[in-house]
Design a protein around this motif. Structure first.
Motif, PDB file in Angstrom:
ATOM      1  N   ASP A   1      10.472  -1.521   1.072  1.00  0.00           N
ATOM      2  CA  ASP A   1      10.502  -2.564   0.047  1.00  0.00           C
ATOM      3  C   ASP A   1      11.814  -3.339   0.152  1.00  0.00           C
TER       4      ASP A   1
ATOM      5  N   SER B   1       3.143   0.505  -1.148  1.00  0.00           N
ATOM      6  CA  SER B   1       4.307  -0.320  -0.813  1.00  0.00           C
ATOM      7  C   SER B   1       3.902  -1.783  -0.662  1.00  0.00           C
TER       8      SER B   1
ATOM      9  N   GLN C   1       4.572  -5.244  -3.232  1.00  0.00           N
ATOM     10  CA  GLN C   1       5.198  -6.489  -2.785  1.00  0.00           C
ATOM     11  C   GLN C   1       4.290  -7.695  -3.055  1.00  0.00           C
TER      12      GLN C   1
END
Length: 460
Positions: free
Chosen positions: A31, A180, A184
């Protein structure tokens, strides 16, 4: 003073780490928080700093869950870069932990011998960047490295990007990878849906009601080989306006073929923040997707990625060098392993073609020495490909143990060289940033540009 795009350098390090994590059977959470900043300083030293940190984390963690996160804050006076690398799961023994701390120039705090946990903590300064580094290891919980760099200045050119509620579908093999990426995308305003397989996503597309809205972007995350039949079916079911992306780790067999695959553009995982912004803007505007791993040719000669040939045979150096130039590389040569290691220090390449059978020091030992230098931050990460007079004489186990990423047989074949370079080599951040600038300014050739180094079609 030179400048560099920190997010691109960080993502480059993450791509090497992701490929390594898959080999170790680890799950990697990646990230990036904060603005996309251009920092003043030495890009190579930042690459070295990130790689030595990841090598340390990889050696401490035997298997399990791994995290690699960056957070950037920007104010009037300075940019603050925070990198966290660590994870949970079985840890290495105390001897290896001590070795890692020594390698990273960390000073260990006195341990409380009365504690059953045997917590180990250390601190130090990164020799590449001057950043502060703190390490904590708790055997029953995990290990964590925290890297903090306060950097004077910093310029951000981040656009205002939002998907505005557009739908993104993600199919991924791993729950950590899935979460993940979804996280985002959601921060960029995407409405996300996860599928555990391409077949499930295709069935959902086929079952959509006539007036239902299909996804604006479909992302397929794969380990190595793409499910061609499923991709073909997905491509047929998606509307022409939808973005289609297949993302794979560095070194995946899928990368041997340049260009789109069954209608899907191919990109490396993880996505960089700039790539996510780019795809979000395209989906919002309805623009056609880019060509994925293909990029316009470098704007200037010094933007060409560097390929180093280490071989004691002059004929091999000349022929391999000309093939690499045809594929878009700037070529340097070394006549033996000692000179090759020295060349890597003088001008770090993107890839080394390393002859195995050389006098004084063979290619295996040269690769081991290069990897050791990378692990302590003396060199940035790059690909090493073994060259041998007969492929059957190369031991895959020995090559892997030495840290080599692939191997090719001599005499070299242009198509084989092209395929292996495309599979294993990351374009340098300088090439990517120059290309992005040209695209914004309208100075590059757009969709008619030459494929990235390693993917150009050879002349017949």
């Amino acid at each position: 003073m030179t400048t560099f795009d920190f997010a691109e350098v960080f993502t480059t390090g993450a791509r090497y780490a992701f490929a390594s994590a898959l080999k170790r059977r680890q799950s990697l959470s990646f990230d990036y928080h904060g603005p996309l900043v251009t920092l003043q300083g030495d890009e190579v030293q930042m690459q070295c700093a990130i790689h030595r940190l990841l090598c340390g984390a990889g050696d401490v963690l035997a298997e399990g869950f791994v995290m690699l996160h960056a957070r950037v804050t920007l104010n009037d006076a300075e940019s603050v870069v925070l990198i966290s690398a660590g994870g949970t799961g079985p840890l290495c023994d105390n001897a290896m932990t001590s070795q890692v701390m020594q390698r990273l120039h960390l000073q260990e705090l006195a341990r409380d011998r009365r504690s059953e946990e045997h917590v180990r903590s250390a601190f130090g300064t990164c020799p590449n960047t001057g950043a502060s580094l703190v390490f904590t290891c708790i055997p029953s919980e995990g290990a964590l490295f925290n890297f903090r760099l306060a950097h004077l200045g910093g310029v951000t050119t981040e656009p205002d990007v939002s998907a505005r509620g557009a739908s993104a579908w993600v199919t991924a093999f791993d729950g950590v990878v899935t979460e993940s990426l979804l996280r985002q995308l959601q921060r960029l305003g995407w409405r996300t849906t996860h599928f555990s397989s391409c077949e499930d996503a295709a069935d959902a597309l086929a079952a959509l009601a006539p007036r239902a809205t299909p996804p604006a972007w479909l992302v397929v995350v794969e380990r190595q080989d793409a499910p061609l039949a499923s991709l073909r079916r997905l491509n047929q079911l998606l509307p022409a306006s939808a973005l289609r992306t297949l993302t794979v780790p560095l070194g995946a067999a899928t990368l041997e073929t340049a260009g789109p695959l069954e209608g899907f553009e191919v990109r490396l995982y993880p996505f960089s923040p700039a790539e996510l912004n780019e795809q979000t803007l395209r989906a919002r505007s309805g623009a056609a997707p880019s060509s994925g791993l293909t990029i316009p040719a470098p704007l200037f000669e010094h933007h060409r990625p560097v390929l180093l040939i280490v071989d004691d045979n002059e004929v091999n150096r000349l022929l391999a060098g000309e093939m690499a130039r045809v594929l878009g590389y700037s070529v340097e040569t070394a006549i033996d392993a000692f000179e090759g290691i020295e060349r890597c220090a003088q001008r770090p390449p993107q890839v080394v073609l390393m002859d195995i059978d050389m006098p004084y020091m063979d290619g295996y030992e040269a690769a081991r020495r290069i990897r050791r230098k990378q692990s302590v931050g003396e060199l940035p990460p790059f690909t090493i490909i073994a060259l041998t007079a007969g492929l059957e004489t190369v031991s895959s186990g020995r090559a892997n143990e030495a840290g080599m990423d692939g191997h090719l047989s001599k005499p070299l074949n242009l198509l084989a060289l092209q395929s292996e370079l495309h599979r294993l080599v990351l374009p340098s951040p300088q090439v990517r940033s120059s290309t992005s600038t040209a695209a914004r300014d309208g100075t590059a050739g757009g969709s008619s540009g030459v494929a990235r180094p390693g993917s150009a079609a050879p002349t017949r």
